[in-house]
Design a protein around this motif. Structure first.
Motif, PDB file in Angstrom:
ATOM      1  N   ILE A 242      -5.801  -3.636  -3.006  1.00  0.00           N
ATOM      2  CA  ILE A 242      -7.028  -3.323  -4.909  1.00  0.00           C
ATOM      3  C   ILE A 242      -7.773  -2.377  -5.368  1.00  0.00           C
ATOM      4  CG2 ILE A 242      -9.237  -4.533  -5.390  1.00  0.00           C
ATOM      5  CD1 ILE A 242      -8.790  -6.881  -3.462  1.00  0.00           C
ATOM      6  N   ASP A 243      -7.734  -1.004  -4.750  1.00  0.00           N
ATOM      7  CA  ASP A 243      -7.859   0.001  -5.008  1.00  0.00           C
ATOM      8  C   ASP A 243      -6.692   0.621  -5.896  1.00  0.00           C
ATOM      9  OD1 ASP A 243     -11.110  -0.180  -5.121  1.00  0.00           O
ATOM     10  OD2 ASP A 243     -11.153   1.046  -3.268  1.00  0.00           O
ATOM     11  N   ILE A 244      -5.954   0.331  -5.097  1.00  0.00           N
ATOM     12  CA  ILE A 244      -5.115   0.588  -5.881  1.00  0.00           C
ATOM     13  C   ILE A 244      -4.265   0.457  -6.720  1.00  0.00           C
ATOM     14  CG2 ILE A 244      -2.163   1.098  -5.372  1.00  0.00           C
ATOM     15  CD1 ILE A 244      -3.307   2.735  -2.459  1.00  0.00           C
ATOM     16  N   SER A 245      -4.138  -1.133  -6.962  1.00  0.00           N
ATOM     17  CA  SER A 245      -3.373  -2.076  -7.782  1.00  0.00           C
ATOM     18  C   SER A 245      -4.001  -2.270  -9.262  1.00  0.00           C
ATOM     19  CB  SER A 245      -3.437  -3.132  -7.412  1.00  0.00           C
ATOM     20  OG  SER A 245      -4.131  -4.114  -6.962  1.00  0.00           O
ATOM     21  N   GLU A 246      -5.682  -1.968  -8.932  1.00  0.00           N
ATOM     22  CA  GLU A 246      -6.219  -1.794  -9.807  1.00  0.00           C
ATOM     23  C   GLU A 246      -5.858  -0.574 -10.975  1.00  0.00           C
ATOM     24  OE1 GLU A 246     -10.026  -2.906  -9.332  1.00  0.00           O
ATOM     25  OE2 GLU A 246      -9.894  -4.688  -9.841  1.00  0.00           O
ATOM     26  N   ALA A 247      -5.998   0.596 -10.351  1.00  0.00           N
ATOM     27  CA  ALA A 247      -6.074   1.901 -10.987  1.00  0.00           C
ATOM     28  C   ALA A 247      -4.516   1.722 -12.230  1.00  0.00           C
ATOM     29  CB  ALA A 247      -5.786   2.664  -9.528  1.00  0.00           C
ATOM     30  N   LEU A 248      -3.509   0.745 -11.121  1.00  0.00           N
ATOM     31  CA  LEU A 248      -1.878   0.891 -11.843  1.00  0.00           C
ATOM     32  C   LEU A 248      -2.445   0.400 -13.050  1.00  0.00           C
ATOM     33  CD1 LEU A 248       0.482   1.091  -8.642  1.00  0.00           C
ATOM     34  CD2 LEU A 248      -0.030   3.017 -10.265  1.00  0.00           C
TER      35      LEU A 248
ATOM     36  N   ILE B  17       0.988  -0.982   0.276  1.00  0.00           N
ATOM     37  CA  ILE B  17       0.221   0.119   0.154  1.00  0.00           C
ATOM     38  C   ILE B  17       1.028   1.140  -0.204  1.00  0.00           C
ATOM     39  CG2 ILE B  17      -1.447   1.012   1.158  1.00  0.00           C
ATOM     40  CD1 ILE B  17      -3.055  -1.374   2.367  1.00  0.00           C
ATOM     41  N   ASP B  18       1.966   0.994   0.939  1.00  0.00           N
ATOM     42  CA  ASP B  18       3.220   2.288   0.607  1.00  0.00           C
ATOM     43  C   ASP B  18       3.727   2.753  -0.408  1.00  0.00           C
ATOM     44  OD1 ASP B  18       4.903   4.285   1.672  1.00  0.00           O
ATOM     45  OD2 ASP B  18       4.973   3.901   3.570  1.00  0.00           O
ATOM     46  N   LEU B  19       4.136   1.498  -1.185  1.00  0.00           N
ATOM     47  CA  LEU B  19       4.738   1.826  -2.215  1.00  0.00           C
ATOM     48  C   LEU B  19       4.037   2.148  -3.502  1.00  0.00           C
ATOM     49  CD1 LEU B  19       7.393  -1.044  -2.274  1.00  0.00           C
ATOM     50  CD2 LEU B  19       7.412   1.411  -2.008  1.00  0.00           C
ATOM     51  N   GLY B  20       2.485   1.498  -3.155  1.00  0.00           N
ATOM     52  CA  GLY B  20       1.867   1.732  -4.291  1.00  0.00           C
ATOM     53  C   GLY B  20       1.212   3.142  -3.959  1.00  0.00           C
ATOM     54  N   LYS B  21       0.886   3.631  -3.186  1.00  0.00           N
ATOM     55  CA  LYS B  21       0.163   5.438  -2.764  1.00  0.00           C
ATOM     56  C   LYS B  21       1.321   6.004  -3.259  1.00  0.00           C
ATOM     57  CE  LYS B  21      -2.759   4.653   1.142  1.00  0.00           C
ATOM     58  NZ  LYS B  21      -2.445   5.142   2.494  1.00  0.00           N
ATOM     59  N   ARG B  22       3.118   5.491  -2.997  1.00  0.00           N
ATOM     60  CA  ARG B  22       3.979   6.467  -4.079  1.00  0.00           C
ATOM     61  C   ARG B  22       3.788   6.673  -5.298  1.00  0.00           C
ATOM     62  NH1 ARG B  22       8.391   7.320   0.692  1.00  0.00           N
ATOM     63  NH2 ARG B  22       7.317   6.184   2.137  1.00  0.00           N
TER      64      ARG B  22
END
Length: 257
Positions: free
Chosen positions: A134-140, A91-96
């Protein structure tokens, strides 16, 4: 599960890591450092204990309605502290990454939707973290250019799924490629993992040896249900398994079963 095509809900991979001991950040009460952010063992324990408690309460309630008494094993969730660290770091890395790339992350997945695949009450922080991830990873996955669909990448995903026991074992590359269809979730997973790997290097990611190799949580649908699994890191050439093994750092709590 026979040769049905898999459709991804979210699929990413794990990261090449730097150990705490290797970079001088070796506090035994720290699970991981991501940039200036520290994830303590006590924070990991807090999320883990909450998940176990809420899972146990839900099992007791269900058993009580049926007039049964659950065994100690039935009261224990399969969630581990490793799973918690995987989520926190991802989550931390994904947010960055989304911040750096100015990617919008819609709030689409609720903890309630994840209760069944995770086997975890929606009120547990663990389930809430999964929804956020999941929200972050799908957006990426939707915004990043897809990765390569090499045999190595395909088989790395297959082997990770094989460990769950929810997919036929011993399949050939050709059979796996047929099973995976166009392999879209493998391509998006490779793309996301590469982005996270780059961000991990920028953020000077350091992980307690207890939690290496660090996996990134993944979900994939088989047409009937969602399968929860964790992948090894995948780059364009295939899975990365060369992770350093430093001297052990004492843990602050009991090892997960």
């Amino acid at each position: 599960m026979r040769a049905r095509r898999l459709i991804a809900a979210a699929s990413v991979a794990a990261l090449g890591l730097v150990s705490l001991a290797a970079c001088g950040r070796s506090a035994p009460d720290v699970a991981a450092y991501v940039g200036d952010t520290t994830y303590s063992m006590s924070r990991v324990d807090e999320i883990y204990d909450d998940a176990q408690r809420m899972f146990g309460d839900a099992v007791r309630e269900q058993a009580s309605r049926a007039g049964a008494t659950p065994s100690p094993d039935q009261l224990r969730s399969p969630v581990t502290r490793q799973d918690v660290v995987n989520l926190l770091v991802s989550i931390d890395l994904g947010k960055r990454v989304v911040a750096a790339k100015n990617i919008s992350v819609p709030d689409q997945v609720s903890p309630e939707e994840l209760q069944q695949p995770l086997r975890m009450p929606a009120g547990a922080e663990y389930a809430k973290l999964w929804g956020e991830w999941i929200d972050i990873s799908e957006a990426l996955g939707q915004q990043l250019p897809p990765g390569e669909l090499s045999d190595e990448s395909v088989m790395a995903v297959y082997r990770a799924l094989e460990k769950t026991g929810q997919i036929d074992s011993g399949l050939t590359v050709a059979q796996v490629r047929q099973l995976f269809g166009d392999g879209g979730f493998v391509r998006s997973g490779a793309a996301v993992s590469a982005a996270l790997q780059e961000e991990a290097e920028r953020a000077d990611l350091s992980v307690n040896p207890r939690f290496q190799p660090l996996g990134v949580p993944s979900l994939v649908g088989n047409g009937q249900a969602l399968i929860v699994y964790s992948l090894p890191y995948i780059d364009e050439d295939g899975p990365v398994t060369d992770v350093s093994t430093p001297e052990p750092v004492p843990s602050s709590g009991p090892a997960d079963s």
